[in-house]
Enzyme design. Structure first.
Site, PDB file in Angstrom:
ATOM      1  N   HIS A 126       0.839  -1.203   0.000  1.00 32.26           N
ATOM      2  CA  HIS A 126       0.000   0.000   0.000  1.00 32.26           C
ATOM      3  C   HIS A 126       0.874   1.253   0.000  1.00 32.26           C
ATOM      4  O   HIS A 126       2.054   1.202   0.333  1.00 32.26           O
ATOM      5  CB  HIS A 126      -0.905   0.041   1.230  1.00 32.26           C
ATOM      6  CG  HIS A 126      -2.074  -0.895   1.138  1.00 32.26           C
ATOM      7  ND1 HIS A 126      -1.994  -2.214   1.495  1.00 32.26           N
ATOM      8  CD2 HIS A 126      -3.360  -0.686   0.724  1.00 32.26           C
ATOM      9  CE1 HIS A 126      -3.169  -2.789   1.315  1.00 32.26           C
ATOM     10  NE2 HIS A 126      -4.020  -1.890   0.838  1.00 32.26           N
ATOM     11  N   LYS A 134      -0.409   4.736   4.687  1.00 30.63           N
ATOM     12  CA  LYS A 134      -1.221   3.747   5.418  1.00 30.63           C
ATOM     13  C   LYS A 134      -0.645   3.500   6.810  1.00 30.63           C
ATOM     14  O   LYS A 134       0.560   3.342   6.970  1.00 30.63           O
ATOM     15  CB  LYS A 134      -1.315   2.430   4.630  1.00 30.63           C
ATOM     16  CG  LYS A 134      -2.265   1.435   5.268  1.00 30.63           C
ATOM     17  CD  LYS A 134      -2.711   0.364   4.299  1.00 30.63           C
ATOM     18  CE  LYS A 134      -3.623  -0.658   4.956  1.00 30.63           C
ATOM     19  NZ  LYS A 134      -4.887  -0.079   5.453  1.00 30.63           N
TER      20      LYS A 134
END
Ligand SMILES: NC(=O)C1=CN([C@@H]2O[C@H](COP(=O)(O)OP(=O)(O)OC[C@H]3O[C@@H](n4cnc5c(N)ncnc54)[C@H](OP(=O)(O)O)[C@@H]3O)[C@@H](O)[C@H]2O)C=CC1
Ligand SMILES: O=C(O)C1=N[C@H](C(=O)O)C[C@H](O)C1
Length: 270
Positions: free
Chosen positions: A159, A163
């Site tokens: 990600h 995040k």
């Protein structure tokens, strides 16, 4: 039926803006309110302008109570503490509550389940996309067919650099699907970190690996590694709209369900 009046909690966030944009473009929905936390730099901004669409005449507010009074449901992609606190309120009011927030603890999940028993119509999933939920069915089938010992199961995710939780909600969702296929409890058999002299891989475990960087929306791979062959099942998210579309579909679906806690597999009939 009248358009469903939605509150978007976390309206200034990456998912909040995507949700405002898609909800404002769909006739089934009306963006009734857009909420951020007290002190947010977005308070007073028009939610539509913030989302990159035409002004909606809906200023971002920190008055959640007032917002809920005018709503049929809330879409909530925020943070665990915010989602748990909101679940108490959606239970009291019998509202639809779609929770995309990840990183919840076991206690958070228990509180959210209790809110479902107490009157809220909750759909919660670590990933609201059709593709990932279909993938979870395939992972469960593969894990069941291959059994616990002949193939090692590893879940890899990547990600964007912003995040804050790991492993991702999706990686855990896929891990639970694999564990269900094997007939085991993920909590007993998962290996979430490896570092140093780890020794050989314990048989029957489900391993997780986490990568973070750049602007990656969300990549997941489930690798089943046997002697002399390897199966890889993958999903690549290219646009946050896939999550927002799933969340909006969940909101409409939950409107006609009795109170309870539901998954995206329930919504999609998978
Ligand atoms: N299930 C799914 O399909 C998906 C889940 N997610 C999950 O959704 C969550 C949000 O992701 P993303 O949009 O990228 O994150 P962002 O940080 O961009 O957005 C979260 C927003 O929620 C706000 N917020 C936090 N606490 C509160 C509160 N108490 N009241 C009101 N607003 C609050 C934040 O404000 P502030 O910045 O002031 O803290 C921020 O604006 C994460 O847990 C992520 O993992 C993301 C994509 C898909
Ligand atoms: O934080 C994100 O961005 C995402 N979070 C969810 C997760 O934790 O799996 C879903 C998606 O992968 C994007």
């Amino acid at each position: 039926m009248d358009a469903m009046r939605l509150v978007i909690l976390g309206a200034g966030g990456r998912m909040g803006r995507t949700l405002v944009r898609l909800a404002s473009e769909a006739p089934e929905f009306a963006v009734a309110a857009a909420v951020e936390r007290p002190g947010s730099a977005h308070l007073g901004d028009d939610a539509g302008t913030l989302a990159g669409v035409a002004a909606l005449g809906v200023p971002v507010s920190d008055d959640l109570e007032a917002a809920l009074r005018e709503a049929d449901g809330v879409i909530d992609f925020t943070a665990p503490a915010a989602s748990v606190a909101l679940a108490l309120q959606t239970a009291r009011r019998g509202l639809v509550h779609v929770i995309g927030t990840t990183g919840c603890s076991a206690d958070d999940d228990a509180a959210i389940a209790a809110a479902g028993r107490d009157g809220a119509r909750i759909v919660k999933s670590g990933n609201m996309s059709l593709g990932v939920n279909l993938l979870s069915v395939l992972v469960e089938q593969a894990a069941r067919a291959l059994g616990p010992d002949a193939f090692d199961l590893e879940i890899l995710e990547m990600h964007h650099r912003h995040k804050v939780d790991a492993p991702s909600g999706t990686a855990l969702l896929l891990g639970h699907a694999a564990a269900a296929g094997r007939g085991i409890d993920l909590a007993d058999r998962s290996v979430r970190v490896r570092d140093g002299h780890t020794g050989p891989r314990p048989q029957g475990t489900i391993g997780f690996a986490t990568l973070r960087g750049g602007s990656v929306v969300g990549d997941h791979e489930v690798i089943l590694a046997g002697e002399g062959e390897r199966i890889t099942l993958k999903h690549h998210a290219e646009d946050r709209a896939i999550f927002a579309r799933g969340a909006l579909r969940a909101a409409l679906w939950a409107r006609s369900q009795p109170p309870g806690l539901y998954s995206m597999r329930d919504v999609l009939g998978l």
